[in-house]
Design a protein around this motif. Structure first.
Motif, PDB file in Angstrom:
ATOM      1  N   ASN A 109       5.147 -48.142 -13.886  1.00 40.80           N
ATOM      2  CA  ASN A 109       5.468 -48.470 -12.492  1.00 40.80           C
ATOM      3  C   ASN A 109       4.770 -49.754 -12.068  1.00 40.80           C
ATOM      4  O   ASN A 109       5.386 -50.630 -11.443  1.00 40.80           O
ATOM      5  N   ARG A 112       6.455 -52.621 -13.403  1.00 41.08           N
ATOM      6  CA  ARG A 112       7.863 -52.692 -12.993  1.00 41.08           C
ATOM      7  C   ARG A 112       8.774 -52.684 -14.219  1.00 41.08           C
ATOM      8  O   ARG A 112       9.780 -53.375 -14.274  1.00 41.08           O
ATOM      9  N   TYR A 114      11.245 -50.752 -15.748  1.00 41.12           N
ATOM     10  CA  TYR A 114      12.159 -49.676 -15.391  1.00 41.12           C
ATOM     11  C   TYR A 114      12.730 -48.952 -16.603  1.00 41.12           C
ATOM     12  O   TYR A 114      12.995 -47.747 -16.538  1.00 41.12           O
ATOM     13  N   ILE A 117       9.997 -46.547 -17.464  1.00 37.89           N
ATOM     14  CA  ILE A 117       9.973 -45.487 -16.453  1.00 37.89           C
ATOM     15  C   ILE A 117      11.074 -44.473 -16.752  1.00 37.89           C
ATOM     16  O   ILE A 117      10.847 -43.258 -16.706  1.00 37.89           O
ATOM     17  N   ASN A 118      12.252 -44.966 -17.073  1.00 33.96           N
ATOM     18  CA  ASN A 118      13.382 -44.084 -17.364  1.00 33.96           C
ATOM     19  C   ASN A 118      13.079 -43.151 -18.531  1.00 33.96           C
ATOM     20  O   ASN A 118      13.356 -41.955 -18.481  1.00 33.96           O
TER      21      ASN A 118
END
Length: 173
Positions: A109, A112, A114, A117-118
């Motif tokens: 996070n 950043r 993503y 994160i996924n």
């Protein structure tokens, strides 16, 4: 591109997942030695799941062109006083793994990142299931404590548990 901080943390998580696998293999062997073949099976399935979790992280690092660094696996305990002790340690261990996964999510996070994160969200959901499963086992064995027939029936029920390939591995093949 994955940050060096996240790269290092995921490599450490691979090691943690393999240590978890080793722990559950030791629990499986101890349960079998004590005559609990169903409990041994339950922990053997856990062993397989933890190996799969490590593989998912390794596949992810490879997909991001980040090198997997296999670290030494520290020794695990080899005997427990009771089945309940095994499951209580399982719950405490899974809570620790949850904190490690949450740390990965925080790093991703902050970066950043993503895509990371996924991938990590799958593990967050998995940890909710892992903790719930351990709690259910504790409750079940506490409910039959001192009842040999209850222990026998619960052990037989656990013998039916089977390993299922986790979705991130099933879709990777």
């Amino acid at each position: 591109m994955i940050s060096q901080n996240l790269h290092n943390a995921i490599n450490a998580q691979v090691n943690a997942e393999l240590w978890s696998a080793y722990l559950y293999l030791a629990m499986s062997l101890d349960a079998e030695a004590k005559g609990y073949k169903g409990v041994a099976n339950w922990f053997y399935v856990q062993f397989q799941e933890e190996q799969a979790h490590a593989r998912i992280f390794m596949n992810y690092l490879n997909s991001r062109d980040a090198k997997v660094e296999l670290l030494p696996i520290e020794a695990v305990p080899s005997a427990w006083d009771s089945v309940q002790d095994m499951f209580r340690q399982t719950l405490e261990h899974e809570k620790k793994v949850t904190s490690l996964i949450n740390n990965l999510a925080a790093i991703a996070n902050e970066d950043r990142d993503y895509a990371s994160i996924n991938r990590i969200v799958w593990f967050i959901d998995e940890q909710v299931e892992e903790e719930e499963s351990a709690r259910e086992m504790i409750d079940a064995f506490d409910a039959v404590e001192g009842n040999k027939y209850g222990m026998y029936m619960l052990d037989k029920e656990l013998a039916t548990r089977v390993y299922n390939v986790p979705a991130p591995l099933a879709t990777a093949e």
